[in-house]
Design an enzyme around this catalytic site. Structure first.
Site, PDB file in Angstrom:
ATOM      1  N   LYS A 300       8.152  15.520  35.617  1.00 43.00           N
ATOM      2  CA  LYS A 300       7.355  14.803  36.618  1.00 43.00           C
ATOM      3  C   LYS A 300       7.184  13.328  36.263  1.00 43.00           C
ATOM      4  CE  LYS A 300       5.340  18.660  39.015  1.00 43.00           C
ATOM      5  NZ  LYS A 300       4.187  19.490  39.351  1.00 43.00           N
ATOM      6  N   ARG A 335       6.096  26.344  34.103  1.00 48.09           N
ATOM      7  CA  ARG A 335       7.160  26.216  35.118  1.00 48.09           C
ATOM      8  C   ARG A 335       8.044  25.028  34.748  1.00 48.09           C
ATOM      9  NH1 ARG A 335       7.862  23.321  39.856  1.00 48.09           N
ATOM     10  NH2 ARG A 335       8.866  24.401  41.575  1.00 48.09           N
TER      11      ARG A 335
HETATM   12  C1  7PM Z   1       9.718  16.072  43.511  1.00 50.79           C
HETATM   13  C2  7PM Z   1       8.417  15.991  43.036  1.00 50.79           C
HETATM   14  C3  7PM Z   1      10.368  17.275  43.500  1.00 50.79           C
HETATM   15  C4  7PM Z   1       7.758  17.109  42.592  1.00 50.79           C
HETATM   16  C5  7PM Z   1       9.724  18.403  43.052  1.00 50.79           C
HETATM   17  C6  7PM Z   1       8.406  18.324  42.618  1.00 50.79           C
HETATM   18  C7  7PM Z   1       4.752  22.622  41.163  1.00 50.79           C
HETATM   19  C8  7PM Z   1       5.120  23.639  42.033  1.00 50.79           C
HETATM   20  C9  7PM Z   1       6.266  21.838  42.467  1.00 50.79           C
HETATM   21  C10 7PM Z   1       3.719  22.856  40.195  1.00 50.79           C
HETATM   22  C11 7PM Z   1       3.586  25.085  41.093  1.00 50.79           C
HETATM   23  C12 7PM Z   1       8.551  20.097  40.983  1.00 50.79           C
HETATM   24  C13 7PM Z   1       7.696  19.497  42.081  1.00 50.79           C
HETATM   25  N1  7PM Z   1       5.485  21.518  41.439  1.00 50.79           N
HETATM   26  N2  7PM Z   1       4.548  24.860  42.000  1.00 50.79           N
HETATM   27  N3  7PM Z   1       6.069  23.137  42.851  1.00 50.79           N
HETATM   28  N4  7PM Z   1       3.177  24.112  40.217  1.00 50.79           N
HETATM   29  N5  7PM Z   1       2.997  26.278  41.026  1.00 50.79           N
HETATM   30  O1  7PM Z   1       8.565  19.465  39.905  1.00 50.79           O
HETATM   31  O2  7PM Z   1       3.309  22.004  39.397  1.00 50.79           O
HETATM   32  O3  7PM Z   1       9.241  21.086  41.194  1.00 50.79           O
HETATM   33  S1  7PM Z   1       7.346  20.768  43.282  1.00 50.79           S
END
Ligand code: 7PM
Length: 358
Positions: A300, A335
């Site tokens: 992130k 995750r």
């Molecule tokens: C761009 C920015 C692409 C952020 C993808 C993301 C989470 C999640 C995501 C989290 C849970 C990523 C994020 N983040 N589900 N879905 N917790 N439970 O890094 O922090 O995949 S999307």
């Protein structure tokens, strides 16, 4: 008549005890978090919020059980062993590998290429040690435009169908849409991961309840398109904890028991760098909700801000640092994109913390 603000309490376990310290002693002066013998703390920060006033004191583990009222129940929730999630026991941290199903810009608009790539990636993550695979059709990224439900299912459906008979890992559906939850459950997924904590789709509380599946409730402030516009919290850690408690109660009201819920502070979702760091530093406070904790920090932007690594795919080591910080506070599910690196780091960290190899 002016409204009288209620007083809320929070417990943050602090002072991790090493595994060797009086393990098995008759009356250990330790707070055992989530029923885990490997997760013992010497004290708790007791936080009391009354309106705008926040009081903090440190209470030693041996005197904590004598505290009155709300604290007794909170301590009980903090210490109670967690139920297995999707058949996975949670006495040690589990790794959830991220499987993004994104439109394939190479293959002539056909579905085969993107399905094949996602399935191959998922199989690799399992081979690298993923306990869970989180399958998402990209409707939930901060700043993203919503994806049509039918389009979302066309992306993730074939991947779930292909993986179901081929993996031991538990499958998770990353969606905000009730219809996608319903179809994914029918196709055999084991877990629902909803970045809106079942608040985006008015049907999702009832549908999630009907599936009987465990649900990850992630905290988010605002809509994905607008959430990074100057988020403000009174106290980010306490506000996120309260918001998660409210969603847990909404779930309980809809027939989803607390034992089937997992909480997640939602790193990067409507939070500044300072908010993200405060949440990771106090992650253990969320154990007081009585649910397993999931952290998603992988690659992130806060990691880029801290390390100067601008390319997301190159933030592996920073991501591993965040994973270790979370596991040290007892987070049960991490995750990540980089399963192999995370698995290796956690294996060594756990053995070094235990003081034994196995
Ligand atoms: C761009 C920015 C692409 C952020 C993808 C993301 C989470 C999640 C995501 C989290 C849970 C990523 C994020 N983040 N589900 N879905 N917790 N439970 O890094 O922090 O995949 S999307």
């Amino acid at each position: 008549m002016a409204e009288v603000p209620t007083t809320r309490h929070y417990l943050r376990p602090i002072g991790a005890l090493p595994a060797s310290a009086a393990a098995g002693a008759a009356s250990p002066a330790a707070i055992i978090v989530a029923g885990r013998a490997d997760l013992r703390f010497a004290a708790a920060e007791v936080i009391e919020r009354h309106g705008e006033r926040v009081g903090r004191r440190i209470v030693a583990a041996d005197v904590l059980p004598g505290q009155a009222g709300e604290l007794a129940g909170l301590l009980e929730d903090l210490c109670r062993p967690r139920e297995p999630i999707a058949g996975l026991t949670l006495e040690r941290a589990r790794i959830m590998g991220i499987v993004n199903v994104t439109p394939d810009s190479f293959a002539d608009g056909g579905r085969y290429g993107e399905t094949h790539a996602a399935v191959a990636h998922a199989l690799q993550l399992e081979a690298e040690g993923a306990d869970l695979l989180d399958i998402g059709g990209e409707s939930t990224r901060p700043g993203a435009e919503p994806v049509d439900v039918e389009e979302e299912w066309r992306r993730v459906g074939p991947v779930i169908e292909a993986l179901r008979p081929r993996v031991q890992a538990r499958l998770s559906i990353d969606t905000r849409n009730a219809e996608v939850m319903r179809r994914a459950a029918r196709a055999g997924v084991h877990l629902i991961n909803d970045v809106s904590a079942l608040s985006h789709d008015p049907a999702s509380l009832a549908v999630a309840a009907e599936t009987g599946l465990p649900v990850v409730l992630m905290h988010s402030r605002g809509d994905p398109r607008t959430m990074q516009q100057k988020p403000v919290y009174a106290d980010v850690v306490l506000d996120v904890c309260d918001a998660l408690e409210a969603r847990i109660e909404a779930c309980e009201g809809a027939g989803i028991p607390r034992s089937r819920l997992i909480v997640d502070p939602g790193i990067g979702f409507g939070k500044t760098l300072a908010h993200n760091m405060a949440l990771i530093a106090s992650l253990g406070l969320l154990h007081g909700l009585g649910c397993p904790i999931l952290l998603g920090a992988s690659r992130k932007s806060f990691i880029g801000r801290l390390t100067g690594v601008k390319v997301a795919g190159e933030r592996v080591m920073g991501s591993v640092g965040a994973a270790v910080a979370a596991v040290a506070q007892g987070a049960q599910i991490i995750r990540v994109h980089d399963v192999k690196a995370t698995r290796e780091a956690l294996t060594v960290w756990e053995a070094a913390t235990r003081g034994a190899a196995a």
